[in-house]
Design a protein around this motif. Structure first.
Motif, PDB file in Angstrom:
ATOM      1  N   VAL A 259      -5.508   4.150  -9.212  1.00 52.33           N
ATOM      2  CA  VAL A 259      -5.168   3.539  -7.750  1.00 52.33           C
ATOM      3  C   VAL A 259      -4.146   2.146  -8.131  1.00 52.33           C
ATOM      4  O   VAL A 259      -4.654   1.468  -9.110  1.00 52.33           O
ATOM      5  CB  VAL A 259      -6.449   3.100  -7.091  1.00 52.33           C
ATOM      6  N   THR A 260      -3.399   2.076  -7.393  1.00 50.26           N
ATOM      7  CA  THR A 260      -2.398   0.890  -7.351  1.00 50.26           C
ATOM      8  C   THR A 260      -3.014  -0.305  -6.601  1.00 50.26           C
ATOM      9  O   THR A 260      -3.479   0.143  -5.380  1.00 50.26           O
ATOM     10  CB  THR A 260      -1.071   1.168  -6.846  1.00 50.26           C
TER      11      THR A 260
ATOM     12  N   ALA B  40      -2.825   3.769  -2.928  1.00 47.01           N
ATOM     13  CA  ALA B  40      -2.607   2.160  -3.260  1.00 47.01           C
ATOM     14  C   ALA B  40      -3.187   1.611  -2.301  1.00 47.01           C
ATOM     15  O   ALA B  40      -3.406   1.710  -1.050  1.00 47.01           O
ATOM     16  CB  ALA B  40      -0.927   1.871  -3.196  1.00 47.01           C
ATOM     17  N   VAL B  41      -3.880   0.195  -2.636  1.00 47.14           N
ATOM     18  CA  VAL B  41      -4.570  -0.878  -1.745  1.00 47.14           C
ATOM     19  C   VAL B  41      -3.447  -1.911  -1.878  1.00 47.14           C
ATOM     20  O   VAL B  41      -3.164  -2.517  -2.753  1.00 47.14           O
ATOM     21  CB  VAL B  41      -5.796  -1.120  -2.289  1.00 47.14           C
TER      22      VAL B  41
ATOM     23  N   HIS C 278      -4.005   7.794   1.645  1.00 42.12           N
ATOM     24  CA  HIS C 278      -3.026   7.353   0.570  1.00 42.12           C
ATOM     25  C   HIS C 278      -3.016   6.027   0.485  1.00 42.12           C
ATOM     26  O   HIS C 278      -2.819   5.332  -0.658  1.00 42.12           O
ATOM     27  CB  HIS C 278      -1.458   7.962   1.275  1.00 42.12           C
ATOM     28  N   SER C 279      -3.150   5.401   1.565  1.00 39.91           N
ATOM     29  CA  SER C 279      -2.783   3.737   1.673  1.00 39.91           C
ATOM     30  C   SER C 279      -3.855   3.034   2.342  1.00 39.91           C
ATOM     31  O   SER C 279      -4.413   3.397   3.429  1.00 39.91           O
ATOM     32  CB  SER C 279      -1.582   3.703   2.276  1.00 39.91           C
ATOM     33  N   VAL C 280      -4.330   1.972   1.814  1.00 37.96           N
ATOM     34  CA  VAL C 280      -5.303   1.162   2.417  1.00 37.96           C
ATOM     35  C   VAL C 280      -4.714  -0.383   2.368  1.00 37.96           C
ATOM     36  O   VAL C 280      -4.107  -0.840   1.359  1.00 37.96           O
ATOM     37  CB  VAL C 280      -6.600   0.996   1.631  1.00 37.96           C
TER      38      VAL C 280
ATOM     39  N   ALA D 208       0.750  -1.234  -0.148  1.00 35.91           N
ATOM     40  CA  ALA D 208       0.076   0.014  -0.073  1.00 35.91           C
ATOM     41  C   ALA D 208       0.745   1.073   0.042  1.00 35.91           C
ATOM     42  O   ALA D 208       0.431   2.442   0.137  1.00 35.91           O
ATOM     43  CB  ALA D 208      -0.700  -0.019   1.247  1.00 35.91           C
ATOM     44  N   LYS D 209       2.267   1.045  -0.245  1.00 34.27           N
ATOM     45  CA  LYS D 209       3.249   2.315  -0.154  1.00 34.27           C
ATOM     46  C   LYS D 209       2.940   3.199   0.798  1.00 34.27           C
ATOM     47  O   LYS D 209       3.121   4.305   0.937  1.00 34.27           O
ATOM     48  CB  LYS D 209       2.847   3.218  -1.561  1.00 34.27           C
TER      49      LYS D 209
END
Ligand SMILES: [Zn+2]
Length: 344
Positions: free
Chosen positions: A285-286, A262-263, A238-240, A163-164
């Motif tokens: 989304v990544t 990012a997920v 930002h991140s999940v 998730a970066k």
């Protein structure tokens, strides 16, 4: 020897099975001292069709090396070792890239062909690539946290990396099981500024806060999405870290991640496709993640556990012996326990 065998949904038994023994010269024979039940063990516990043969269970364990094959070099009789949830040679192209779960010669514990961790002993293939020696005594106070290096702490870390997560980032953790809680630890460790935990169980929330969660979102579904958006100025995070694997949890994750975010998914997907393909495309989304190469992460996480900088062992809220395993499955399945430790 005695070991855990699952014969179908809700059918967990402790049975006599053939003794674990060396087969290949690269094997080690390990007597299990600590093991545990995993959230992923609950999927077959809910759905497995009946099998007379059954499936050996358990993929998280710490134990003592009893015997090694003639080709084993890095572990010896008497060593206390932790095993990652997959074995690996440590030498193939993927292992050298730090992706031991894709090892060309690797595999996973249990099933019908291999010993599982929820038993008295395990034949460990490719011992040199797989096992990590622990520099402590077998009853060390750090043992619960060291045991989490076999799976949940490394898996939470993997979710955070996928998730970066990084310094100053906002992070949401979907799932308040042991992996989600370890994901909170990992996010904090990687410098996240704000960490949202989605959950409502008081014990789990309290632990998440202790691990570094800054915000609790106890709403569900669309209300949870609205709450996270409200708390992030309408942007999302930002991140999940998606630590469940259900369609609903993945939908939530993709609805609260901000554009360009990012997920990281580590919950084993229970559906064949990923939802929200179109919005995640337009939001750039990544979506990353998969089974964590925990063998690679032990090197990074072990010093933090030994120094007491992280305490993932707090996720264990129940201790049982081997005979208590069937009831341990029941307790985790009914969410009566977060994570059950087995002392042998
Ligand atoms: Zn390999």
């Amino acid at each position: 020897m005695r070991a855990t065998v699952m014969h179908g949904a809700g059918e967990v038994r402790i049975e006599n099975v053939p003794d674990a023994r060396l087969i290949e010269p690269t094997d080690a024979l390990v007597t299990v001292t600590r093991a545990c039940i995993c959230g992923s063990d609950l999927w077959p516990y809910k759905t497995m069709p009946h099998s007379d043969v059954g499936r050996r269970m358990g993929h998280e364990f710490v134990g003592v090396v009893e015997e090694v094959g003639t080709a084993v070099r890095t572990v010896k009789r008497g060593d206390l070792v932790v095993a990652p949830f997959a074995w690996s040679d440590g030498t193939c192209v993927f292992c050298r890239e730090g992706l031991q779960t894709s090892c060309l010669h690797g595999g996973f514990w249990g099933g019908t062909d291999f010993d599982g961790g929820q038993g008295e002993a395990v034949r460990v293939p490719l011992a040199d690539g797989t096992l990590v020696v622990l520099p402590v005594e077998r009853d060390d106070a750090l043992m619960p946290s060291l045991l989490t290096l076999s799976d949940v702490m490394g898996t939470g870390h993997h979710a955070a990396l996928a998730a970066k997560v990084g310094a100053g980032k906002s992070v949401a953790v979907v799932g308040d099981g042991a992996v989600g809680l370890c994901g909170v630890i990992a996010a904090r460790r990687l410098g996240a500024e704000r960490i949202f935990i989605l959950g409502r169980h008081p014990d789990r929330i309290a632990l998440a806060r202790r691990f570094g969660a800054t915000d609790v979102v106890s709403e569900r579904g669309d209300d949870a999405v609205a709450r996270v958006r409200e708390l992030t100025g309408g942007l999302g995070v930002h991140s999940v870290l998606e630590c469940v694997g259900l369609d609903q949890s993945m939908s939530t994750a993709l609805s609260i991640v901000r554009p360009g975010g990012a997920v990281g998914r580590v919950g084993v997907p229970q559906e064949p496709s990923i939802p929200a393909s179109l919005p995640s495309f337009f939001n750039n989304v990544t979506i990353a993640g998969g089974p964590a190469p925990v063998r690679a992460y032990i090197d990074a996480l072990l010093p933090d556990v030994l120094a007491g900088r992280i305490e993932p062992g707090l996720v264990f809220d129940r201790v049982i012996d081997l005979d208590g395993v069937p009831d341990g499955y029941r307790a985790m399945n009914e969410r009566e326990a977060i994570k059950v430790a087995i002392h042998l």
